[in-house]
Design an enzyme around this catalytic site. Structure first.
Site, PDB file in Angstrom:
ATOM      1  N   ASN A 121     -38.309  51.135   6.835  1.00 25.72           N
ATOM      2  CA  ASN A 121     -39.578  51.818   6.581  1.00 25.72           C
ATOM      3  C   ASN A 121     -40.243  52.139   7.918  1.00 25.72           C
ATOM      4  OD1 ASN A 121     -42.177  52.570   5.911  1.00 25.72           O
ATOM      5  ND2 ASN A 121     -42.555  50.861   4.498  1.00 25.72           N
ATOM      6  N   CYS A 176     -48.557  55.142   5.577  1.00 26.62           N
ATOM      7  CA  CYS A 176     -47.341  55.747   5.002  1.00 26.62           C
ATOM      8  C   CYS A 176     -47.583  57.170   4.527  1.00 26.62           C
ATOM      9  CB  CYS A 176     -46.859  54.911   3.822  1.00 26.62           C
ATOM     10  SG  CYS A 176     -46.753  53.182   4.245  1.00 26.62           S
ATOM     11  N   HIS A 206     -41.697  58.934   0.408  1.00 25.97           N
ATOM     12  CA  HIS A 206     -41.825  57.934   1.462  1.00 25.97           C
ATOM     13  C   HIS A 206     -40.761  56.856   1.271  1.00 25.97           C
ATOM     14  CE1 HIS A 206     -43.253  54.921   4.101  1.00 25.97           C
ATOM     15  NE2 HIS A 206     -43.740  54.150   3.153  1.00 25.97           N
TER      16      HIS A 206
HETATM   17  O1  UT7 Z   1     -44.722  51.397   3.036  1.00 26.51           O
HETATM   18  C1  UT7 Z   1     -45.864  50.913   2.416  1.00 26.51           C
HETATM   19  C2  UT7 Z   1     -45.658  50.622   1.006  1.00 26.51           C
HETATM   20  N1  UT7 Z   1     -44.875  49.427   0.834  1.00 26.51           N
HETATM   21  C3  UT7 Z   1     -44.204  49.234  -0.267  1.00 26.51           C
HETATM   22  O2  UT7 Z   1     -44.218  50.085  -1.124  1.00 26.51           O
HETATM   23  C4  UT7 Z   1     -43.489  47.920  -0.470  1.00 26.51           C
HETATM   24  C5  UT7 Z   1     -43.645  47.461  -1.893  1.00 26.51           C
HETATM   25  N2  UT7 Z   1     -43.087  46.152  -2.175  1.00 26.51           N
HETATM   26  C6  UT7 Z   1     -41.755  45.880  -2.119  1.00 26.51           C
HETATM   27  O3  UT7 Z   1     -40.971  46.734  -1.763  1.00 26.51           O
HETATM   28  C7  UT7 Z   1     -41.272  44.516  -2.539  1.00 26.51           C
HETATM   29  O4  UT7 Z   1     -42.346  43.805  -3.127  1.00 26.51           O
HETATM   30  C8  UT7 Z   1     -40.653  43.670  -1.385  1.00 26.51           C
HETATM   31  C9  UT7 Z   1     -39.306  44.259  -0.994  1.00 26.51           C
HETATM   32  C10 UT7 Z   1     -41.580  43.685  -0.190  1.00 26.51           C
HETATM   33  C11 UT7 Z   1     -40.420  42.240  -1.836  1.00 26.51           C
HETATM   34  O5  UT7 Z   1     -39.577  42.207  -2.968  1.00 26.51           O
HETATM   35  P1  UT7 Z   1     -39.995  41.341  -4.252  1.00 26.51           P
HETATM   36  O6  UT7 Z   1     -38.913  41.497  -5.215  1.00 26.51           O
HETATM   37  O7  UT7 Z   1     -41.356  41.805  -4.683  1.00 26.51           O
HETATM   38  O8  UT7 Z   1     -39.996  39.884  -3.680  1.00 26.51           O
HETATM   39  P2  UT7 Z   1     -41.185  38.807  -3.618  1.00 26.51           P
HETATM   40  O9  UT7 Z   1     -42.137  39.155  -2.526  1.00 26.51           O
HETATM   41  O10 UT7 Z   1     -41.745  38.610  -4.974  1.00 26.51           O
HETATM   42  O11 UT7 Z   1     -40.395  37.518  -3.205  1.00 26.51           O
HETATM   43  C12 UT7 Z   1     -39.347  36.998  -4.011  1.00 26.51           C
HETATM   44  C13 UT7 Z   1     -38.754  35.808  -3.311  1.00 26.51           C
HETATM   45  C14 UT7 Z   1     -39.808  34.788  -2.850  1.00 26.51           C
HETATM   46  O12 UT7 Z   1     -39.239  33.505  -2.974  1.00 26.51           O
HETATM   47  P3  UT7 Z   1     -39.572  32.578  -4.242  1.00 26.51           P
HETATM   48  O13 UT7 Z   1     -41.068  32.425  -4.235  1.00 26.51           O
HETATM   49  O14 UT7 Z   1     -39.071  33.335  -5.421  1.00 26.51           O
HETATM   50  O15 UT7 Z   1     -38.816  31.333  -3.940  1.00 26.51           O
HETATM   51  C15 UT7 Z   1     -39.983  35.111  -1.386  1.00 26.51           C
HETATM   52  O16 UT7 Z   1     -40.441  34.016  -0.645  1.00 26.51           O
HETATM   53  O17 UT7 Z   1     -38.078  36.230  -2.123  1.00 26.51           O
HETATM   54  C16 UT7 Z   1     -38.590  35.499  -0.989  1.00 26.51           C
HETATM   55  N3  UT7 Z   1     -38.550  36.380   0.174  1.00 26.51           N
HETATM   56  C17 UT7 Z   1     -37.448  36.507   0.938  1.00 26.51           C
HETATM   57  N4  UT7 Z   1     -36.241  35.932   0.895  1.00 26.51           N
HETATM   58  C18 UT7 Z   1     -35.336  36.306   1.809  1.00 26.51           C
HETATM   59  C19 UT7 Z   1     -39.524  37.181   0.657  1.00 26.51           C
HETATM   60  N5  UT7 Z   1     -39.065  37.860   1.734  1.00 26.51           N
HETATM   61  C20 UT7 Z   1     -37.789  37.442   1.934  1.00 26.51           C
HETATM   62  C21 UT7 Z   1     -36.811  37.787   2.869  1.00 26.51           C
HETATM   63  N6  UT7 Z   1     -35.607  37.205   2.788  1.00 26.51           N
HETATM   64  N7  UT7 Z   1     -37.038  38.688   3.860  1.00 26.51           N
END
Ligand code: UT7
Length: 332
Positions: A289, A114, A259
């Site tokens: 992204n 990135c 980014h």
């Molecule tokens: O470009 C390189 C740098 N990358 C970044 O900077 C990305 C940084 N991270 C993020 O942007 C966020 O962490 C994400 C957008 C990737 C994820 O968001 P989050 O709020 O951190 O969600 P999470 O991973 O903690 O997941 C929350 C819930 C989980 O379910 P439970 O365990 O609460 O039941 C996941 O299984 O959301 C679920 N989940 C989804 N649900 C629907 C994970 N991915 C999905 C999805 N659709 N695509």
């Protein structure tokens, strides 16, 4: 010593738009979840197996050349930032070179994910200031859609990424005060496994096994929350370093292009820096992204929309896999 100016920019994305709704064909996800957590509404994906990152890069480069009213033969160096080269080796830069018909000039690949475009800018800036090269084509190009896990496990990362390329042509300027004022690069390998593709590398023997394919080790993984936490600290930090190095403050900034990994991250960065929304340009809603391509795509859009005028202070900042992070201050 001259400074480096951005002579022109261009970008290219594939024709194929993929909405959040369409992703529900593969994954248990929803438009609502993706928009709320990331701000993404759609992304562009290549015609798989028919278009590579270097094809997108070539289109973006041709646009930048046209806008600069330059012939490709005037380019004397290619700097190509990508985490998704067309092949494991050689790097993507030589394929772009071949497509532009530029045999003989150097083509270097930058592998900083990135942060790749800002790392590439730093390298190109140093070469231009020392006079080693005078017309550098700097590109960020990615194809993610061919490397995503379309099975149920893949939804976390699969919904985030888009394909695309952005290009900038750089050259020296004697116009005092304009150009790249500074670049600052950072890395901390302690976070390497937080966002990575842990298979198919030279550390593995065999590099690729049937088991890797069956267990999904061939796909990237991310500890999203950990990456998020670091991104909202490191990007503002790097912007402050850029401002302080130039004796400037947040009030002097005309535009920040960060980014595009997550709109929520960039909203936090905006708040932490005390900036207003109109000082920050975001377009992740449309493209997802595209890692090394997010900044040059956003930069070109900002130029085309008239958001960047001669003399404006532009700050670039990025954070991503590695961990790596970086910033640049540019007097447009
Ligand atoms: O470009 C390189 C740098 N990358 C970044 O900077 C990305 C940084 N991270 C993020 O942007 C966020 O962490 C994400 C957008 C990737 C994820 O968001 P989050 O709020 O951190 O969600 P999470 O991973 O903690 O997941 C929350 C819930 C989980 O379910 P439970 O365990 O609460 O039941 C996941 O299984 O959301 C679920 N989940 C989804 N649900 C629907 C994970 N991915 C999905 C999805 N659709 N695509």
């Amino acid at each position: 010593m001259p400074r480096t100016e951005i002579i022109s920019t261009g970008f290219h994305v594939p024709a194929n738009v993929v909405t959040n709704e369409e992703l529900t064909e593969w994954w248990d996800t929803s438009d609502e979840w993706i928009r709320e957590r990331t701000g993404i509404e759609q992304r562009y994906w290549v015609d798989k197996g028919k278009e590579a990152g270097s094809d997108l890069a070539a289109e973006a480069s041709r646009q930048a050349l046209e806008r600069a009213d330059m012939d490709a033969s005037e380019i004397d160096c290619i700097v190509y930032a990508t985490l998704s080269p067309d092949y494991y080796f050689p790097g993507g830069g030589v394929f772009l070179q071949r497509k532009l018909g530029l045999a003989g000039i150097p083509a270097i690949d930058i592998r900083n994910q990135c942060t790749g475009f800002v790392y590439g800018l730093s390298v190109a800036d140093a070469w231009i200031r020392t006079g080693q090269y005078s017309r550098i084509l700097l590109v960020g190009a990615e194809v993610h859609s061919t490397g995503i896990d379309y099975g149920p496990e893949g939804r976390d990362l699969g919904v985030l990424f888009g394909d695309g390329a952005g290009a900038a042509i750089l050259g020296p300027t004697e116009d005092d005060g304009r150009g790249v004022l500074s670049t600052h690069l950072f890395a901390d390998g302690k976070g390497a496994e937080k966002l990575w593709l842990g298979a198919e590398g030279g550390a593995d023997y065999p590099r690729l096994s049937k088991e890797d394919v069956e267990t999904g080790r061939i796909y990237p993984t991310m500890e999203g929350r950990e990456v998020f936490k670091n991104a909202v600290v490191r990007m503002p930090e790097s912007v402050m370093v850029a401002l302080e190095a130039n004796g400037l403050g947040a009030e002097d900034v005309d535009l920040v292009i960060a980014h595009q990994a997550n709109l929520r991250i960039n909203e936090m960065v905006t708040r932490r820096l005390g900036l207003s929304d109109d000082q920050v340009y975001n377009n992740i809603q449309q493209y997802g992204n595209t890692t090394a391509a997010t900044i040059p795509i956003a930069m070109d859009e900002a130029v085309q929309k008239g958001l960047l005028e001669r003399g404006d202070l532009l700050i670039l900042t990025a954070f991503g896999s590695g961990f790596t992070w970086a910033s640049a201050a540019i007097r447009w």
